[in-house]
Motif scaffolding. Structure first.
Motif, PDB file in Angstrom:
ATOM      1  N   GLY A   1       0.803  -1.204   0.000  1.00 44.36           N
ATOM      2  CA  GLY A   1       0.000   0.000   0.000  1.00 44.36           C
ATOM      3  C   GLY A   1       0.840   1.259   0.000  1.00 44.36           C
ATOM      4  N   LEU A   2       2.016   1.180  -0.625  1.00 41.57           N
ATOM      5  CA  LEU A   2       2.966   2.295  -0.668  1.00 41.57           C
ATOM      6  C   LEU A   2       3.508   2.448  -2.079  1.00 41.57           C
ATOM      7  CD1 LEU A   2       5.247   1.399   2.402  1.00 41.57           C
ATOM      8  CD2 LEU A   2       3.500   3.188   2.350  1.00 41.57           C
ATOM      9  N   PRO A   3       3.971   3.636  -2.449  1.00 41.09           N
ATOM     10  CA  PRO A   3       4.766   3.750  -3.673  1.00 41.09           C
ATOM     11  C   PRO A   3       6.068   2.972  -3.474  1.00 41.09           C
ATOM     12  CG  PRO A   3       4.041   5.912  -2.904  1.00 41.09           C
ATOM     13  CD  PRO A   3       3.780   4.955  -1.784  1.00 41.09           C
ATOM     14  N   VAL A   4       6.356   2.027  -4.360  1.00 40.95           N
ATOM     15  CA  VAL A   4       7.539   1.173  -4.225  1.00 40.95           C
ATOM     16  C   VAL A   4       8.394   1.290  -5.478  1.00 40.95           C
ATOM     17  CG1 VAL A   4       8.353  -1.224  -4.113  1.00 40.95           C
ATOM     18  CG2 VAL A   4       6.505  -0.470  -2.620  1.00 40.95           C
ATOM     19  N   SER A   5       9.696   1.377  -5.276  1.00 40.92           N
ATOM     20  CA  SER A   5      10.660   1.338  -6.370  1.00 40.92           C
ATOM     21  C   SER A   5      11.576   0.144  -6.138  1.00 40.92           C
ATOM     22  CB  SER A   5      11.479   2.627  -6.399  1.00 40.92           C
ATOM     23  OG  SER A   5      12.442   2.583  -7.433  1.00 40.92           O
ATOM     24  N   VAL A   6      11.784  -0.656  -7.166  1.00 41.78           N
ATOM     25  CA  VAL A   6      12.591  -1.873  -7.042  1.00 41.78           C
ATOM     26  C   VAL A   6      13.893  -1.695  -7.815  1.00 41.78           C
ATOM     27  CG1 VAL A   6      12.689  -4.353  -7.501  1.00 41.78           C
ATOM     28  CG2 VAL A   6      10.565  -3.329  -6.727  1.00 41.78           C
ATOM     29  N   VAL A   7      14.998  -2.174  -7.239  1.00 38.92           N
ATOM     30  CA  VAL A   7      16.314  -2.015  -7.838  1.00 38.92           C
ATOM     31  C   VAL A   7      17.137  -3.269  -7.576  1.00 38.92           C
ATOM     32  CG1 VAL A   7      17.242  -0.886  -5.765  1.00 38.92           C
ATOM     33  CG2 VAL A   7      18.316  -0.447  -7.987  1.00 38.92           C
ATOM     34  N   ASN A   8      18.042  -3.589  -8.469  1.00 37.67           N
ATOM     35  CA  ASN A   8      18.992  -4.680  -8.258  1.00 37.67           C
ATOM     36  C   ASN A   8      19.826  -4.402  -7.011  1.00 37.67           C
ATOM     37  OD1 ASN A   8      22.136  -5.262  -8.894  1.00 37.67           O
ATOM     38  ND2 ASN A   8      20.889  -6.985  -9.554  1.00 37.67           N
ATOM     39  N   ASP A   9      20.110  -5.438  -6.220  1.00 37.94           N
ATOM     40  CA  ASP A   9      20.776  -5.221  -4.936  1.00 37.94           C
ATOM     41  C   ASP A   9      22.191  -4.662  -5.077  1.00 37.94           C
ATOM     42  OD1 ASP A   9      21.719  -7.629  -5.990  1.00 37.94           O
ATOM     43  OD2 ASP A   9      21.486  -8.761  -4.138  1.00 37.94           O
ATOM     44  N   ALA A  10      22.943  -5.131  -6.070  1.00 43.70           N
ATOM     45  CA  ALA A  10      24.294  -4.585  -6.265  1.00 43.70           C
ATOM     46  C   ALA A  10      24.233  -3.137  -6.738  1.00 43.70           C
ATOM     47  CB  ALA A  10      25.070  -5.438  -7.266  1.00 43.70           C
ATOM     48  N   ASP A  11      23.241  -2.818  -7.579  1.00 44.40           N
ATOM     49  CA  ASP A  11      23.067  -1.430  -8.009  1.00 44.40           C
ATOM     50  C   ASP A  11      22.749  -0.539  -6.816  1.00 44.40           C
ATOM     51  OD1 ASP A  11      23.569  -2.034 -10.635  1.00 44.40           O
ATOM     52  OD2 ASP A  11      21.472  -2.047 -11.261  1.00 44.40           O
ATOM     53  N   ALA A  12      21.922  -1.034  -5.899  1.00 48.49           N
ATOM     54  CA  ALA A  12      21.587  -0.259  -4.702  1.00 48.49           C
ATOM     55  C   ALA A  12      22.840   0.049  -3.887  1.00 48.49           C
ATOM     56  CB  ALA A  12      20.564  -1.012  -3.848  1.00 48.49           C
ATOM     57  N   ALA A  13      23.659  -0.973  -3.655  1.00 52.22           N
ATOM     58  CA  ALA A  13      24.901  -0.755  -2.904  1.00 52.22           C
ATOM     59  C   ALA A  13      25.817   0.223  -3.640  1.00 52.22           C
ATOM     60  CB  ALA A  13      25.610  -2.088  -2.680  1.00 52.22           C
ATOM     61  N   GLY A  14      25.853   0.096  -4.964  1.00 54.88           N
ATOM     62  CA  GLY A  14      26.729   0.962  -5.759  1.00 54.88           C
ATOM     63  C   GLY A  14      26.336   2.418  -5.699  1.00 54.88           C
ATOM     64  N   ILE A  15      25.040   2.707  -5.855  1.00 51.49           N
ATOM     65  CA  ILE A  15      24.635   4.107  -5.859  1.00 51.49           C
ATOM     66  C   ILE A  15      24.778   4.725  -4.464  1.00 51.49           C
ATOM     67  CG2 ILE A  15      23.145   3.876  -7.859  1.00 51.49           C
ATOM     68  CD1 ILE A  15      20.736   3.779  -6.052  1.00 51.49           C
ATOM     69  N   ALA A  16      24.629   3.895  -3.426  1.00 54.81           N
ATOM     70  CA  ALA A  16      24.831   4.409  -2.071  1.00 54.81           C
ATOM     71  C   ALA A  16      26.287   4.801  -1.848  1.00 54.81           C
ATOM     72  CB  ALA A  16      24.402   3.364  -1.047  1.00 54.81           C
ATOM     73  N   GLU A  17      27.213   3.952  -2.277  1.00 54.52           N
ATOM     74  CA  GLU A  17      28.637   4.268  -2.122  1.00 54.52           C
ATOM     75  C   GLU A  17      29.039   5.468  -2.972  1.00 54.52           C
ATOM     76  OE1 GLU A  17      31.183   3.344  -0.255  1.00 54.52           O
ATOM     77  OE2 GLU A  17      29.992   1.944   0.919  1.00 54.52           O
ATOM     78  N   ALA A  18      28.435   5.583  -4.162  1.00 58.40           N
ATOM     79  CA  ALA A  18      28.774   6.704  -5.046  1.00 58.40           C
ATOM     80  C   ALA A  18      28.241   8.027  -4.493  1.00 58.40           C
ATOM     81  CB  ALA A  18      28.213   6.459  -6.443  1.00 58.40           C
ATOM     82  N   ARG A  19      27.084   7.994  -3.853  1.00 60.06           N
ATOM     83  CA  ARG A  19      26.461   9.233  -3.379  1.00 60.06           C
ATOM     84  C   ARG A  19      26.963   9.649  -1.990  1.00 60.06           C
ATOM     85  NH1 ARG A  19      25.231  13.383  -1.991  1.00 60.06           N
ATOM     86  NH2 ARG A  19      23.306  14.570  -2.230  1.00 60.06           N
ATOM     87  N   TYR A  20      27.157   8.648  -1.109  1.00 57.94           N
ATOM     88  CA  TYR A  20      27.476   8.969   0.283  1.00 57.94           C
ATOM     89  C   TYR A  20      28.790   8.379   0.784  1.00 57.94           C
ATOM     90  CZ  TYR A  20      22.383   9.778   0.319  1.00 57.94           C
ATOM     91  OH  TYR A  20      21.118  10.201   0.045  1.00 57.94           O
TER      92      TYR A  20
END
Length: 262
Positions: free
Chosen positions: A106-125
């Protein structure tokens, strides 16, 4: 314009793994979980409905009703649809996971590949913050996950763990689990990692390689043994990277294409 300029301050981030499902409310200004990162066991078999039940429980325990959520899954993801299932039930393949989980939670959900998630987190923060050019993030765990960020833009589903090196799939000889299973010393493991990373370096000429996964906590044991032209550094966010990256992807998906520029 940076997508985070128009995003809310916090999003729910969830990282679905083969053993644990982790989640937190993430402060998007700092990239830090706003509270404790909760862990719930991944249901045996990893069926879609059993995982969705666990996600409902997790979102409820986080106490963030109505907050949009990002969900990182161990799958190739295109337009919200899963096209593979690593350590999960085959029923995920071909499913519009984004729509299905959105309806269940019952929420807006966005799905992403797990390695991509880790990658964008390291790149941004994390270790890639403020770096331009080609940044490659590798997670060494059960397999080898990979994410490629070029001038702040993610190239999705970049599956470098499946590269063949010396006749073998790379993750079958150089993952963290293989090192443990075969009882490899750090010298021998670094030799295998050197062969893999040298091949990756030749193919893609990255400006920076970030090594994550649980083994990043032991980076002083193997990184000094490597010899590459490209700088290789340990990840900063470690086990929280997937959760943080999922939350970041959720924010980006609501306001436009993901840009990681600071």
């Amino acid at each position: 314009m940076n997508v985070l300029d128009t995003a809310p301050d916090a999003r729910v981030g969830i990282d679905v793994g083969g053993t644990w499902i982790k989640g937190a409310l993430v402060n998007l200004e700092t990239g830090a979980p706003a509270g404790e990162v909760l862990h719930l066991p991944t249901p045996a078999g990893g069926t879609v409905e059993a995982v969705a039940d666990t996600l409902e429980r997790l979102v409820g325990e986080l106490g963030a009703p109505g907050t949009a959520a990002g969900v990182a899954i161990p799958s190739i993801v295109q337009q919200g649809v899963a096209w593979s299932a690593a350590n999960m039930d085959h029923s995920w393949v071909g499913l519009d996971v984004q729509a299905h989980l959105g309806a269940r939670l019952g929420l807006p959900v966005s799905v992403v590949n797990d390695a991509d998630a880790a990658g964008i987190a390291e790149a941004r923060y994390g270790a890639g913050k403020g770096r331009g050019g080609v940044v490659l993030v590798l997670t060494l765990g059960t397999g080898i996950g990979s994410a490629l960020i070029v001038d702040g833009t993610l190239v999705p589903n970049f599956e470098l763990g499946h590269l063949e090196v010396a006749g073998y799939k790379a993750e079958s000889v150089a993952s963290a689990v293989v090192r443990e299973r075969e009882g490899l010393g750090w010298d021998e493991y670094a030799e295998r990692l050197q062969q893999y990373l040298s091949h990756v370096e030749f193919l893609f000429s990255p400006d920076l390689i970030i090594v994550g996964g649980g083994i990043s906590a032991c980076s002083n044991e193997y990184l000094p043994r490597l010899s590459l032209r490209t700088p290789v550094v340990p990840a900063v966010l470690q086990n929280a990277a997937g959760v943080v990256g999922a939350a970041l992807q959720s924010a980006a998906s609501r306001v436009g294409p993901l840009s990681l520029a600071v």
